[in-house]
Every structure is written in C-alpha cells, then in structure tokens.
Design a protein around this motif. Structure first.
Motif, PDB file in Angstrom:
ATOM      1  N   VAL A 149       2.148 -13.446  -3.506  1.00 53.96           N
ATOM      2  CA  VAL A 149       2.095 -12.342  -2.544  1.00 53.96           C
ATOM      3  C   VAL A 149       0.759 -11.615  -2.682  1.00 53.96           C
ATOM      4  O   VAL A 149       0.384 -11.209  -3.783  1.00 53.96           O
ATOM      5  N   ASP A 189       5.022  -6.440   7.183  1.00 54.35           N
ATOM      6  CA  ASP A 189       6.099  -7.357   6.840  1.00 54.35           C
ATOM      7  C   ASP A 189       6.043  -7.601   5.333  1.00 54.35           C
ATOM      8  O   ASP A 189       4.952  -7.625   4.753  1.00 54.35           O
ATOM      9  N   PRO A 190       7.211  -7.819   4.717  1.00 51.47           N
ATOM     10  CA  PRO A 190       7.182  -8.151   3.288  1.00 51.47           C
ATOM     11  C   PRO A 190       6.318  -9.393   3.048  1.00 51.47           C
ATOM     12  O   PRO A 190       6.376 -10.352   3.811  1.00 51.47           O
ATOM     13  N   THR A 218      15.375  -6.033  -3.410  1.00 53.69           N
ATOM     14  CA  THR A 218      16.351  -6.702  -2.556  1.00 53.69           C
ATOM     15  C   THR A 218      17.532  -7.208  -3.376  1.00 53.69           C
ATOM     16  O   THR A 218      18.212  -8.151  -2.991  1.00 53.69           O
ATOM     17  N   ALA A 240       9.545  -1.363   5.367  1.00 55.30           N
ATOM     18  CA  ALA A 240       8.646  -2.250   6.119  1.00 55.30           C
ATOM     19  C   ALA A 240       8.152  -1.558   7.381  1.00 55.30           C
ATOM     20  O   ALA A 240       6.957  -1.600   7.717  1.00 55.30           O
ATOM     21  N   ARG A 285       6.768  -2.550  -3.778  1.00 54.22           N
ATOM     22  CA  ARG A 285       7.781  -3.605  -3.879  1.00 54.22           C
ATOM     23  C   ARG A 285       9.153  -3.002  -3.622  1.00 54.22           C
ATOM     24  O   ARG A 285       9.556  -2.052  -4.294  1.00 54.22           O
ATOM     25  N   VAL A 286       9.842  -3.577  -2.661  1.00 56.72           N
ATOM     26  CA  VAL A 286      11.164  -3.070  -2.315  1.00 56.72           C
ATOM     27  C   VAL A 286      12.210  -3.979  -2.942  1.00 56.72           C
ATOM     28  O   VAL A 286      12.118  -5.208  -2.870  1.00 56.72           O
ATOM     29  N   GLU A 307      15.204  -1.814   3.149  1.00 57.58           N
ATOM     30  CA  GLU A 307      14.139  -2.813   3.287  1.00 57.58           C
ATOM     31  C   GLU A 307      13.450  -2.650   4.641  1.00 57.58           C
ATOM     32  O   GLU A 307      12.219  -2.670   4.738  1.00 57.58           O
ATOM     33  N   LEU A 322       2.964  -5.052   0.743  1.00 56.05           N
ATOM     34  CA  LEU A 322       4.412  -4.910   0.576  1.00 56.05           C
ATOM     35  C   LEU A 322       4.995  -6.236   0.118  1.00 56.05           C
ATOM     36  O   LEU A 322       4.648  -7.295   0.649  1.00 56.05           O
ATOM     37  N   ALA A 323       5.866  -6.182  -0.859  1.00 60.09           N
ATOM     38  CA  ALA A 323       6.548  -7.382  -1.350  1.00 60.09           C
ATOM     39  C   ALA A 323       8.019  -7.066  -1.557  1.00 60.09           C
ATOM     40  O   ALA A 323       8.402  -5.911  -1.735  1.00 60.09           O
ATOM     41  N   GLU A 324       8.825  -8.113  -1.512  1.00 59.34           N
ATOM     42  CA  GLU A 324      10.227  -7.986  -1.922  1.00 59.34           C
ATOM     43  C   GLU A 324      10.322  -8.339  -3.395  1.00 59.34           C
ATOM     44  O   GLU A 324       9.554  -9.164  -3.896  1.00 59.34           O
ATOM     45  N   THR A 325      11.279  -7.739  -4.085  1.00 57.95           N
ATOM     46  CA  THR A 325      11.455  -8.044  -5.501  1.00 57.95           C
ATOM     47  C   THR A 325      12.934  -7.967  -5.851  1.00 57.95           C
ATOM     48  O   THR A 325      13.663  -7.160  -5.296  1.00 57.95           O
TER      49      THR A 325
END
Lengths: 577, 222
Positions: free
Chosen positions: A89, A123-124, A100, A117, A97-98, A113, A135-138
C-alpha cells in the motif's frame, strides 16, 4: 488462532521418517538467509518495510538493495515485496489505517470504513496525488473494546467520535483496555517478577525436572491448537545437539482478540520469563519474538523489558550466575494473518514470504534456519512462570470446575457493558461470561450470538449460551476456545453480511499456497458478495473441500463460522430455495 | 523396512517413503498437480489426497505426497471423501483460468482422470497477461495455478533463483526476476520451468505459436 494439533497434522500418520520428506520453505533460501546475515540483522521484510516508511513505496532499487544486504536473490525479494500488506500500500506523509476487523464491523456494519474513505476523499489503498495523505485497511488494531478503531500514524483512536476526530486531524490515543482477574491469586494479569526463573535456577532444578513440571501441569497451547506444551518441549529437547531457538508468535492476527497485545504491552516481563524458562528446559539460548506491525506499542514495550532484564542479569550470558545463557530479539511483521501459522511465522522471521509449508518436518526438528525450534503463542509462554513458581498442582487447581488446566485470558468487544481483558477459570458458562463478567450488552441491545476465539472459530447462538467455556463442550457445538476472544453480535448485524465479512477476510489473508484455500475462499466470498441467492449444495461441497483439503488451519477453519451461520441462522443468509 | 497396505495390497517400503511413493509402487493411480518426482514434495495442490490410518472408515484424509509411511499404515486411494475433495479442487482450478487448459497439459489429463469436465463456479478469473520478451520462453500469467513447480525447478534443479512466487491468495502467481521477464532476470534459459509446468503457463514460445495457429482445436477439446 493457529496451528494444527501435532497429533492430527499429517493425518496422524507419522511424525518421523529417516529423511526429510517435505519441502519446507526452500532449504537453499533458508541457507542463504542464515549464512549471509549476522544474528540480529534486520530481515528482508523489515528492510523493505523501512523503505516503504521512508519513501512511501518500493522501487526496483529497494528490491536490489535489500537483496544485496540480505544475500537473497532479487526474484525472491520481489516475491516478498508482493506478499505483505504493509509493502503493497502506498504511503503518504500522513498514513491513515482504518480497522476492518470483526469487532469494528460488528459495531458499525462497516459505516466507519465508508466515512473515513469519504472524508479523506481516498479509496483504501490509495494516496493523494501530492503524496500528503494515504489510506489503508488493516485487520485488526486490537482496540476491539472501543470500536471502531482508526490508526493515524502511530496513534490509534477508537470508539465514539473517532472518525470525526481523525477526519479533523485531531486523533487522540485511545485508552488501552482495562484488565482484571477473577482469580484470588492472578497468574496472567501480573507484570511478571521473574520469581519463577529465580526459583528454578536458585534451586538448581534441572531442565528435565522443569520439563516434567510443565508436562504435569498439562499446559496446552493457547494459540488455538491446544497441543500439550510438555510434549512439544520434549520433541525439541530430544533434537540432536546444536543451536536451538524459542520463537514467540506475537502475530495475534485474530480479529476481535487483543489478549497477546495486552500481554506484550502490559506484562512483557512475564513473557520474557516464560521464554527464558522454556529455553532452559529445551536447551535453547536464543529467543525471537515476531510482533505484528498492527500493534505499534508492542515492540517498544518488549524492547524496554528486554533492556531491563539484561541490566538485571536475567537475560544474556550466565543468567543469575547459573551458567545458563539466553537472549531475545524482536522482529517486525508486515501485515499478514497467516504468518500466525507456525511454518509461515518461521518463514517471516527469516525474511521470506509468509507462506505455509507442509509438515513434516516439524519446527521441533527443523525450524528457524533449519534448526530445532520451539514455537509458542504469547499467552502459552506467559503461563510458564506460574508453573515454575507455584508448581504443577497449584497450576491445575486454578480451574477447579473446568476440564482444562490453568486459567485463560478472555477479551470482550465493545458491544458489552464492561469490555476488556479478564483472566477467568475454565468452566464458567458462556452466559456467565457474557452477562456477569462482561455485564451484558449495552442497554437497549440484544445479544444474538458470540464468535469465540477468532475468525476460524464457530459462532454460538444465544440459545446455546449455557455451554461451558472449555475446550470440549465448545467443540461439541462446532466452536473452540481459540484465542479467547468473545465477540458479541447483536441485532444490528446482518448475518449474511457477517458471512461476507468473514470470507472477505479469509480470502484476503489466504497465503496462496494450497489450492482449496487459495481458490476456494475466493469462491466462497463471491457466493455471499454477489447479491445472488446462495447455492447451499455447492457451498457445502466447497466447505468440505476446504475442511478436508486445506494445508493449514486457515482454509480448514474458515468453514466453521459459515457452518454455524448455516445451522443457526439459515433464514438470514439469502439461501436459494 | 516397514510394511504398509495400499488398497488391500501389502508391501514393504523403506522408512521415509511417502504414501504417494508407496501407492505408486503398489500400482495405484494417484493424480497429482504440484508434484514432480525431480523436485521435493510441496503439498500445495491437494489433488493427491488419500485416506491413511488404521483402516477405519473415518481415517484421516491426507496429502499422500508429503505424508511419510509408518509401519502398519493402511492407505485407501479410492476413499470417497478424498476423491470427492480432489475433484472439487480440480473444479476450482478450472474456474480460475480464463480458458480451458490445452488437452496435452497435465492439468487437462488430471481433470479427465477425475472426471471433471467443466466447472460450476462463476467468478473472477486471472487476467490475461502474456510475457514473450524471451526468444523462446513464454509466460502466460493467466494460466498459472501457483503449483510452485517452476520456482522449485529453478531453485532445486538449476540453482538459479530466477523465478519467484508473487502475490497471495487468489492473486498468487509467478514471475521472473523483479517482474522483468526471463531475459533481464538471472535466468540461464535452461527450460526446466517450461518442462515442468502442468498448464503451459510457462512454455516454449514456438509451441505457443503452434497452439495459437490451432486455437480452435485447443479450446473445444478439453
């Protein structure tokens, strides 16, 4: 929740053989990883992660530089760079980092989420064109007691208002969860005072005697497999002479669980003492802790405790004048759930792709750098000091009403009145844990089910809450103690969405080695994500293929919660008539 | 020497012999995809599943290629659960490819052996991506089933490490060097990867051209 019981892995067919039959991670790469580096050098994974932190993304030059520094082939390093989430990423100067994880999902149904965003306009997995924000998902930040959680840099904000604060650029560090024990004399909710190691070395207890004590205590692996620790220690102790290792699995990736996080950050000395005792018993002098990158506070806490222990003569050469030497290093993970599986964990510790290998050989005979290795979960080792200090009989007496020995840390998500980490004896019912220990669900809500022990654990409906929280009674309902997380699901959660959420996690985290998991979890996820009615016959055939065919507990375990939902909530899954 | 029973037939094998080796010695036909007897067993494809244990109906289903024999082991290569699971896996493999495997490939032969004629699974397939920069080695990424045979052949047979597995989960694939093609990588053009590939994902460029000329036949005869 990880690992397969040694007695059933490989179908229980054989543990031995006079030659190595399966190809673990390439032995040639293991040789390169061992010989080109000095002990303590950063791994290829850590070097790549540092490059991403510094420059925002990896270039071919970073791959070449890492290959040169580690002695690994360029292609191999490229393969590593395409495996771990943290390396894939792009990062801006501000990296958000959001979470999930399942606790956050159960809290907001994913609304946080979308809000993050939308608020960031990203966008993630993307970055603003000026490189300012990314931005990343984690999965998962381990703030399940205060969901939803968002990480802004190394600050984790969580709970009501977290989204708004992060979007306003005013993130606040969320409070760590409260911890308490139901035991008169807590064993696990203590900081650790090295009294177990002092007692063993002071009394001149032999390694064999300590091993026998752990065996008599019937300590079981807390990572989920429940394998007898004493037997595992005996395998390592019986290995041919030469270097041996104690490896700690600090990759607590189970969404909804923050037990190992709590131990690493609040009781690091207890873990280190358990490692040293294990090292003494099996004849190992080097310890390694792989810490997941999702827990920014864990590594500093462990390193501070290691420094303090060295200063006190409790780690290093000639510990307490006994002649016993043992030291510990900490290694960073880089975003992979399956690295919690022991062969993948060892691959990651060697800087390689975190993929699962067939066993045998087991780590006890051929582990880190091809050498005999004892691999344990954090909580398992945290149990060892109390066994060493108080004895096996006292340890077994910690749970007078349970069938399992010792005590267990459990943790609750934010839907409960009193979430946090709690040390409990085995044998309480799930209802007692949910209603009395955790205070029931927050007012106005109704608890419909709990998922126990992580994403590979079954889901227990409210109608079965009188089941004792213990290995065997839970197994009778397709559930397990697992990691000990108790994740409440209230009426705000759509059960089909929950299935989709769990399978999205499963598919994303598949290491890609065995075919049933690599392709099957993708198909299972599509089955629930498509919006079309679910073909139950086809789905159940797929679940069987995952259960019987998968190489490790990830593919083998992901069907468990789906089977629970099929059994208890079939009308809510959108099944085809 | 230890004694095992395969499909009712007793035979003596050396300690360390795998269940797959014993089964083949006993004349049983066990299909495989990620196995190549020039390479060390990998245990990824899960197509070589058999029941192995004490001879009970609920003996564990195991991957025969990575399971060592023990004395007294009873192996049933035709166990219904094992065969059903192997067929389900091959059906999944067919579902990840954007087109049917060519009839001469090992994958097509294994599908025929297990009676898998088509896949019931809709959903994502691998994106077409063809690398023909090398004078005679072609890499068709969309046909890669991540069996690891090419990567292991490069490592264990040639000792070159020009290839690597990439990605993870459904996105797993292989590539040469830093995704730069065989020519710019450490590849010495030995062809071991193309020789072992069970799907033509890595193949000789000339064969690819012949196949393209006869594409109609390739697509209709699975």
């Amino acid at each position: 929740v990880w690992g397969i019981d040694h007695s059933t892995a490989g179908g229980g067919v054989s543990r031995g053989g006079n030659r190595q039959t399966a190809a673990r991670v390439s032995q040639n790469l293991v040789h390169l990883a061992r010989t080109a580096r000095a002990p303590g050098d950063p791994t290829a994974v850590e070097l790549l992660a540092a490059a991403v932190r510094e420059r925002g993304e990896l270039t071919d030059d970073d791959i070449r530089a890492t290959a040169a520094a580690t002695g690994l082939p360029e292609a191999t390093v490229h393969g590593v760079a395409t495996f771990y989430d943290d390396l894939l990423v792009p990062r801006g100067r501000r990296h958000v980092r959001v979470c999930t994880g399942t606790a956050c999902f159960a809290q907001t149904a994913g609304a946080h989420e979308v809000a993050v965003a939308t608020g960031l306009g990203l966008d993630p997995g993307s970055r603003t064109s000026d490189g300012a924000v990314s931005l990343a998902e984690t999965v998962c930040l381990g703030f399940c007691h205060s969901a939803p959680a968002i990480r802004d840099g190394d600050l984790v904000d969580a709970g009501p208002g977290a989204v708004a604060r992060v979007l306003a650029g005013a993130a606040e560090q969320a409070p760590e969860p409260p911890a308490r024990s139901l035991l008169d004399e807590p064993a696990l909710t203590v900081a650790g005072d090295w009294s177990g190691l002092r007692a063993v070395l002071g009394a001149g207890l032999s390694p064999e005697d300590l091993l026998a004590e752990v065996d008599a205590a019937d300590l079981r692996g807390r990572g989920g497999a429940w394998f007898p620790a004493g037997r595992k220690w005996a395998f390592v102790r019986a290995a041919p002479p030469g270097p041996r290792h104690v490896v700690v699995n600090g990759d607590e990736g189970d969404p909804g669980s923050y037990i190992d996080k709590h131990l690493m950050e609040r009781s690091p000395a207890l873990l280190l003492e358990g490692m040293a005792l294990a090292g003494y018993a099996v004849g190992a002098s080097s310890g390694h802790i792989l810490v997941r990158s999702e827990y920014p506070r864990s590594r500093p806490a462990l390193e501070a405790a290691i420094d303090a222990a060295r200063a006190d003569g409790l780690l290093g050469e000639d510990i307490l004048g006994s002649g016993f030497a043992f030291d510990v290093r900490v290694v960073d993970g880089a975003g992979s759930y399956v690295v919690g599986e022991e062969t993948a964990l060892l691959a990651c510790l060697q800087g390689l792709r975190g993929t699962v290998s067939a066993r045998p050989p087991f780590p006890a005979t051929s582990g880190l750098f091809g050498e005999p290795t004892l691999v344990h979960n954090v909580e398992t080792l945290a149990n060892v000091p109390v066994i060493a200090g108080r004895g096996a009989a006292a340890y077994r007496a910690l749970s007078p009403d349970g069938t399992s020995a010792g005590s267990k840390l459990v943790c609750f998500n934010a839907c409960f009145e009193r979430p946090g980490v709690v040390e409990v004896p085995f044998g309480l019912t799930v209802r007692e844990l949910c209603e009395e220990v955790a205070g029931g669900v927050r007012s106005g809500r109704t608890l419909r089910a709990v998922q126990i022990g992580g994403p590979l654990g079954g889901i227990l409906p409210a109608s079965l809450f009188d089941t004792p929280f213990d290995a065997q009674p839970l197994a009778a309902h397709g559930c397990m103690v697992g990691h000990g997380s108790i994740l409440g699901i209230d009426e705000g959660t759509d059960m089909r969405e929950l299935a989709r959420h769990l399978l999205a996690f499963g598919a994303h985290e598949s290491c890609g080695t065995c075919f049933p998991c690599r392709i099957g979890l993708q198909r299972a996820h599509e089955e629930f994500a498509s919006g079309a009615p679910v073909d139950r016959v086809r789905l159940e055939a797929l679940l069987e293929a995952l259960e019987l065919g998968s190489l490790c507990a990830h593919g083998g375990g992901m069907p468990a919660p789906i089977r629970s939902l099929l059994a208890h909530f079939p009308d809510e899954l959108g099944l085809a008539p | 020497v230890i004694r095992v029973t395969v499909d009712g037939r007793e035979l003596d094998v050396e300690p360390g012999t795998t269940v797959l080796e014993a089964a083949r010695r006993a004349g049983a036909a066990v299909p495989t995809l990620c196995f190549d007897d020039r390479l060390r067993p990998f245990g990824a494809c899960r197509v070589c599943l058999v029941a192995a244990g004490d001879g009970a109906a609920d003996d564990p289903v195991v991957a025969s290629c990575t399971t060592p024999c023990r004395d007294g082991l009873v192996v049933r290569t035709g166990d219904e659960r094992a065969v059903r699971t192997a067929a389900a896996v091959v059906e999944l493999v067919l579902s990840e490819l954007p087109r049917r495997p060519a009839p001469h490939t090992e994958l097509a032969a294994v599908a025929r052996a297990l009676g898998v004629r088509a896949t019931r699974w809709p959903g994502a397939t691998h994106a077409e991506r063809r690398d023909t920069r090398h004078p005679y080695l072609a890499l068709q990424h969309e046909l890669c089933i991540s069996c690891g045979r090419c990567v292991r052949a490069c490592d264990e047979v040639q000792g070159t490490f020009a290839l690597t597995a990439t990605g993870r989960g459904f996105s797993a694939n292989v590539t040469a060097g830093i995704d730069q093609g065989f020519r710019e990588s450490a590849c010495v053009s030995c062809g071991a990867c193309a020789d072992t590939c069970p799907t033509d994902a890595i193949t000789e460029l000339s064969l690819l051209e012949i196949a393209a000329a006869g594409e109609h036949d390739v697509r209709t005869d699975a």
